[in-house]
Write an enzyme that holds these catalytic residues in place. Structure first.
Site, mmCIF file in Angstrom:
data_model
loop_
_atom_site.group_PDB
_atom_site.id
_atom_site.type_symbol
_atom_site.label_atom_id
_atom_site.label_comp_id
_atom_site.label_asym_id
_atom_site.label_seq_id
_atom_site.Cartn_x
_atom_site.Cartn_y
_atom_site.Cartn_z
ATOM 1 N N THR A 127 0.961 -1.273 0.125
ATOM 2 C CA THR A 127 0.059 -0.043 0.007
ATOM 3 C C THR A 127 0.930 1.350 0.202
ATOM 4 O O THR A 127 1.968 1.153 0.557
ATOM 5 C CB THR A 127 -0.842 0.049 1.181
ATOM 6 O OG1 THR A 127 -1.463 1.296 1.394
ATOM 7 C CG2 THR A 127 -0.110 -0.418 2.592
ATOM 8 N N ASP A 128 0.515 2.257 -0.410
ATOM 9 C CA ASP A 128 0.870 3.470 -0.438
ATOM 10 C C ASP A 128 1.130 4.091 0.744
ATOM 11 O O ASP A 128 2.039 5.052 1.283
ATOM 12 C CB ASP A 128 0.352 4.741 -1.420
ATOM 13 C CG ASP A 128 -1.032 4.969 -0.832
ATOM 14 O OD1 ASP A 128 -1.808 4.278 -0.081
ATOM 15 O OD2 ASP A 128 -1.824 5.972 -1.427
ATOM 16 N N GLU A 129 0.310 3.421 2.080
ATOM 17 C CA GLU A 129 0.389 4.100 3.200
ATOM 18 C C GLU A 129 1.960 3.733 3.858
ATOM 19 O O GLU A 129 2.249 4.365 5.083
ATOM 20 C CB GLU A 129 -0.739 3.586 4.075
ATOM 21 C CG GLU A 129 -2.006 3.750 3.568
ATOM 22 C CD GLU A 129 -3.359 3.563 4.479
ATOM 23 O OE1 GLU A 129 -3.165 3.446 5.593
ATOM 24 O OE2 GLU A 129 -4.437 3.447 3.800
ATOM 25 N N TYR A 152 -1.382 -0.423 11.309
ATOM 26 C CA TYR A 152 -1.465 -0.995 9.878
ATOM 27 C C TYR A 152 -0.290 -0.891 8.767
ATOM 28 O O TYR A 152 0.185 -1.710 8.519
ATOM 29 C CB TYR A 152 -3.056 -0.522 9.403
ATOM 30 C CG TYR A 152 -3.206 -0.813 7.970
ATOM 31 C CD1 TYR A 152 -3.111 -2.165 7.239
ATOM 32 C CD2 TYR A 152 -3.121 0.234 6.908
ATOM 33 C CE1 TYR A 152 -3.244 -2.522 6.158
ATOM 34 C CE2 TYR A 152 -3.105 -0.178 5.606
ATOM 35 C CZ TYR A 152 -3.296 -1.601 5.112
ATOM 36 O OH TYR A 152 -3.160 -1.961 3.743
ATOM 37 N N LYS A 156 2.455 -3.324 7.453
ATOM 38 C CA LYS A 156 2.478 -3.465 5.865
ATOM 39 C C LYS A 156 4.032 -3.017 5.645
ATOM 40 O O LYS A 156 4.601 -3.845 4.694
ATOM 41 C CB LYS A 156 1.558 -2.581 5.174
ATOM 42 C CG LYS A 156 0.055 -2.912 5.203
ATOM 43 C CD LYS A 156 -0.101 -4.350 4.634
ATOM 44 C CE LYS A 156 0.212 -4.516 3.102
ATOM 45 N NZ LYS A 156 -0.429 -5.991 2.786
#
Ligand code: NAD
Ligand code: TYD
Length: 338
Positions: A127-129, A152, A156
């Site tokens: 994810t870009d997060e 989260y 990741k």
């Protein structure tokens, strides 16, 4: 050529869309869906695939060494596409345990078995997060520093680093994809877009965190699936690919657009206490996958959002089944705390 692709987390939002995309596109690939069926996993998402002879479902936990070893022994997959994860930032703030077990431990167990079984490629869906938060300017590219802010995104980011280590240390052929926020059918209605559609449809308040000016970069799930398909087939070993559709919106703009489409009043909007550590803005630079692999997003946001709203409005039985009682209690607790 017959390829065996193990898709983990295939009963969730993106995984189920991806499995249907692949079964539709390739008649000679076998897809094994390996999923624990947590609150977010729903086999109804794949009812159209049930009778397809190229589709198999196996219930199992990527964080269980026994389950992982046995699925590799039984099916000897050529490829793994790893979607399985705990995915909701708010849940990770309340309790990160399952995030560490699945996203970190689970990814490493998959990598270990992928290596010992000499699979051809491991595609890790990230994810870009993991890049953290942007200010008002700039975008994330594949060389942006990894600076996650929520449990989260930290879990990741940890899994991404383990995937990188498997490539550097053991030469396992890996790709990592980092996509922006997805929308479309079959998304669990705890995430912004389906939650707002569902609440508006039931004339319930629409809880907007903070002042609603946080920005997310939205992509239709079908466009994400086509990018993953391309990375699986043509991704350069060891490479990371950002995936995004240059489609930034403030949360409040999305919420108002949904209300407009549904002919519901803005008085349903309720500004609630902000999410702790709330990332201000995500914006993805996807020029690498566009230039190197020739990928392009196809779905215009206005069309995609409209068809997504229509999908949720015509699948109320799907929403009722997937949310069950647990979801309602969970959200009560979150709001009372804020
Ligand atoms: P989701 O929450 O809808 O589905 C997750 C799936 O994983 C569920 O079917 C669940 O049962 C399964 N799962 C959870 N723990 C498991 C375990 N221990 N073993 C086996 N299966 C398990 O998630 P999603 O939105 O479809 O996201 C899929 C992947 O894409 C995730 O890795 C996520 O980080 C990534 N991603 C999501 C988005 C997004 O906007 N949704 C954006 C970028 C990346
Ligand atoms: P979400 O769908 O949870 O995705 P993520 O946090 O992974 O980006 O949230 C998208 C944005 O919407 C995020 O800025 C938080 C905000 N949000 C709300 O304002 N209200 C809500 O009820 C939810 C679920 C999210």
């Amino acid at each position: 050529m017959n390829k065996i692709i193990m898709v983990t987390g295939g009963a969730g939002f993106i995984g189920s869309n991806f499995i249907k995309f692949m079964l539709n596109k390739y008649q000679d690939y076998k897809i094994i869906n390996f999923d624990k069926l947590t609150y977010a996993g729903n086999l109804r998402n794949l009812s159209s695939a049930e009778n397809n002879p190229n589709y198999y479902f196996v219930k199992g936990d990527i964080a269980s060494e026994k389950d992982v070893k046995s699925i590799f022994e039984e099916f000897s997959p050529d490829y793994v596409v790893n979607f399985a994860a705990e995915t909701h930032v708010d849940r990770s703030i309340m309790d990160s345990t399952a995030f560490i077990m699945t996203n970190v431990v689970g990814t490493q167990l998959l990598l270990d078995s992928a290596r010992t079984n000499q699979i051809k490629k491991f595609v890790h869906i990230s994810t870009d997060e993991v890049y953290g938060s942007l200010g008002q300017e700039g975008t994330f590219n594949e060389n942006s520093p990894i600076k996650p802010n929520s449990p989260y995104s930290a879990s990741k980011a940890s899994s991404d680093l383990l995937v990188r280590a498997a490539w550097k240390t053991y030469g396992l052929n890996v790709n990592i994809t980092r996509c922006s926020n997805n929308y479309g059918p079959l998304q669990f209605p705890e995430k912004l877009i389906p939650l707002m559609i569902n609440n508006a449809n039931n004339n319930k308040e629409l809880p907007v965190y903070g002042n609603g000016t946080n920005v997310r970069d939205w992509i239709h799930v079908e466009d994400h699936c086509s990018a993953i398909d391309l990375v699986l087939h043509e991704g350069v070993p060891g490479s990371v690919y950002n995936i995004g559709a240059d489609n930034e919106w403030k949360n409040i703009e999305i919420v108002k657009t949904i209300l407009r489409h549904m002919n519901k009043p803005e008085s349903l909007i309720r500004f609630v206490t902000d999410r702790p550590g709330h990332d201000l803005r995500y914006a993805i630079d996807s020029s690498k996958i566009q230039k190197d692999l020739g990928w392009k997003p196809q779905i215009e946001f206005s069309d995609g959002l409209k068809s997504t709203i229509d999908w949720y409005l015509s699948h109320s039985e799907w929403i009722e089944e997937i949310v069950k009682g647990d979801y309602v209690n969970y959200y009560k607790q979150m709001y009372e705390e804020r």
